[in-house]
Design a protein around this motif. Structure first.
Motif, short mmCIF file in Angstrom:
data_model
loop_
_atom_site.label_atom_id
_atom_site.label_comp_id
_atom_site.label_asym_id
_atom_site.label_seq_id
_atom_site.Cartn_x
_atom_site.Cartn_y
_atom_site.Cartn_z
N MET A 1 4.84 1.09 -19.05
CA MET A 1 4.26 1.16 -17.70
C MET A 1 3.22 0.07 -17.51
O MET A 1 2.39 -0.17 -18.39
N LYS A 2 3.26 -0.61 -16.38
CA LYS A 2 2.22 -1.59 -16.06
C LYS A 2 0.89 -0.87 -15.94
O LYS A 2 0.78 0.14 -15.24
N ASN A 3 -0.12 -1.40 -16.62
CA ASN A 3 -1.42 -0.76 -16.62
C ASN A 3 -2.03 -0.75 -15.22
O ASN A 3 -2.70 0.21 -14.83
N ASP A 4 -1.80 -1.81 -14.46
CA ASP A 4 -2.36 -1.90 -13.11
C ASP A 4 -1.32 -1.47 -12.08
O ASP A 4 -0.19 -1.97 -12.09
N PRO A 5 -1.67 -0.55 -11.17
CA PRO A 5 -0.70 -0.04 -10.21
C PRO A 5 -0.58 -0.85 -8.92
O PRO A 5 0.12 -0.44 -7.99
N ALA A 6 -1.27 -1.99 -8.83
CA ALA A 6 -1.30 -2.75 -7.56
C ALA A 6 0.10 -3.11 -7.08
O ALA A 6 0.40 -2.98 -5.89
N ALA A 7 0.97 -3.56 -7.99
CA ALA A 7 2.33 -3.94 -7.59
C ALA A 7 3.09 -2.74 -7.05
O ALA A 7 3.81 -2.85 -6.05
N PHE A 8 2.91 -1.59 -7.69
CA PHE A 8 3.54 -0.35 -7.22
C PHE A 8 3.05 -0.01 -5.82
O PHE A 8 3.84 0.28 -4.91
N VAL A 9 1.74 -0.03 -5.63
CA VAL A 9 1.14 0.31 -4.34
C VAL A 9 1.64 -0.63 -3.24
O VAL A 9 2.03 -0.19 -2.16
N LEU A 10 1.64 -1.92 -3.53
CA LEU A 10 2.03 -2.90 -2.53
C LEU A 10 3.52 -2.84 -2.18
O LEU A 10 3.93 -3.31 -1.12
N SER A 11 4.32 -2.24 -3.06
CA SER A 11 5.76 -2.12 -2.79
C SER A 11 6.06 -0.98 -1.81
O SER A 11 7.19 -0.83 -1.37
N CYS A 12 5.03 -0.20 -1.45
CA CYS A 12 5.22 0.99 -0.61
C CYS A 12 4.52 0.84 0.74
O CYS A 12 3.50 0.17 0.85
N LYS A 13 5.08 1.50 1.75
CA LYS A 13 4.42 1.58 3.05
C LYS A 13 3.38 2.70 3.05
O LYS A 13 2.35 2.62 3.70
N ARG A 14 3.71 3.76 2.29
CA ARG A 14 2.83 4.93 2.18
C ARG A 14 2.76 5.34 0.72
O ARG A 14 3.69 5.09 -0.05
N VAL A 15 1.68 6.00 0.34
CA VAL A 15 1.54 6.54 -1.02
C VAL A 15 1.09 7.99 -0.90
O VAL A 15 0.17 8.29 -0.13
N ALA A 16 1.76 8.89 -1.64
CA ALA A 16 1.45 10.31 -1.56
C ALA A 16 1.07 10.87 -2.92
O ALA A 16 1.57 10.43 -3.96
N THR A 17 0.19 11.84 -2.91
CA THR A 17 -0.24 12.49 -4.14
C THR A 17 -0.70 13.91 -3.85
O THR A 17 -0.89 14.29 -2.68
N VAL A 18 -0.87 14.69 -4.92
CA VAL A 18 -1.49 16.01 -4.79
C VAL A 18 -2.99 15.85 -4.99
O VAL A 18 -3.79 16.28 -4.16
N GLN A 19 -3.38 15.19 -6.08
CA GLN A 19 -4.82 15.03 -6.34
C GLN A 19 -5.17 13.78 -7.15
O GLN A 19 -6.28 13.67 -7.65
N SER A 20 -4.26 12.83 -7.27
CA SER A 20 -4.57 11.63 -8.05
C SER A 20 -5.55 10.74 -7.29
O SER A 20 -5.35 10.42 -6.12
#
Length: 292
Positions: A158-177
């Protein structure tokens, strides 16, 4: 006062009441120096619980733009101010539209199973809700690193930094992260299904929303509710907080603490070219700045 990291056992709550000592639950926010950010910010407040607390909501009742003694920072300026230098190259993507309709951020429920006592929602519920609106190929998921460890897969892939994951999405959802803060910083629509995070009330539960968190509300979370590293373990600071200072005073103290830690003069917050000036203070060269 009693300072308690993460969930508070009943015995600790009893001691707080019995000895009439303030109780301060706390935990690292997702903004941490150890991960490359310029500052470490903590989630902390006076209450008997860290999660499912109304502490931030009570603060927000008295909040407005007049609480700042400096012009509100934009998301781009915030990323330049406290973000990771290694991610500055991604700043031009801030307002680009992501490929996926939704990114789901997995939880570490197995680490703190007591969360189920107040939050009967899991990642499965997130997937169920998302699939009401989007097909599977429009949804991507980032598991919690500890889940990968527990599955025996390990986090090395897993990439340690989530920036690429975040930028690949229009929205991001979580329960409590708390990674939802990073989604908000990168101008993605933050969706929170549960109430565990004290600032969850600021995020939408509409999984089709196209409205990112406002700059003003993001400034509230980062510079009003969150506590800077240099203040977090100071008895003088918490004694001061017990005097119920105004939100304007709290924000002023927090921003001054961060500026001092970064050795940045406060006048930069009033600069007509603030973004560029902040990058210069963060050590960027003229050629690096010209690409932003």
């Amino acid at each position: 006062c009693i300072m308690n990291c993460l969930h508070i056992f009943a015995s600790v709550k009893y001691l707080s009441v019995h000895y009439n000592v303030p109780l301060i639950p706390y935990v690292f926010s997702c903004i941490r120096k150890v991960h490359g950010y310029a500052q470490t910010l903590y989630m902390a407040h006076f209450d008997k619980d860290l999660f499912n607390s109304s502490a931030a909501k009570e603060m927000y009742k008295n909040f407005n733009e007049d609480c700042f003694d400096f012009p509100i920072l934009s998301k781009k300026e915030i990323l330049a101010f406290v973000g990771k230098k290694q991610n500055f190259v991604l700043l031009p993507l801030l307002n680009k539209v992501g490929t996926y309709e939704m990114g789901i951020v997995g939880e570490g429920f197995h680490i703190t199973p007591e969360i189920y006592a107040k939050e009967p929602i899991t990642d499965d519920d997130l997937h169920y809700e998302c699939k009401k609106y989007y097909s599977s190929d429009c949804i991507t998921t980032r598991l919690h690193p500890m889940q990968l460890d527990q599955f025996g897969i390990g986090r090395k892939h897993m990439k340690n930094d989530p920036a690429a994951f975040v930028l690949s999405c229009k929205r991001v959802a979580t329960v409590q992260s708390q990674m939802i803060i990073k989604a908000a910083m990168w101008n993605r629509v933050p969706c929170v299904l549960g109430d565990a995070l004290p600032y969850a009330f600021l995020f939408t539960r509409d999984f089709t929303s196209t409205s990112p968190l406002s700059d003003c509300d993001l400034n509230f979370i980062l510079f009003c509710y969150f506590i800077p590293d240099s203040c977090m373990f100071s008895s003088e600071y918490w004694n001061w907080r017990e005097t119920n200072p105004s939100l304007r005073e709290i924000i002023k103290r927090h921003i001054n603490a961060i500026l001092s830690d970064l050795n940045i003069d406060k006048s930069i917050l009033f600069s007509t070219n603030r973004f560029v000036d902040i990058l210069k203070y963060r050590g960027c060269s003229e050629s690096e700045i010209s690409c932003r």
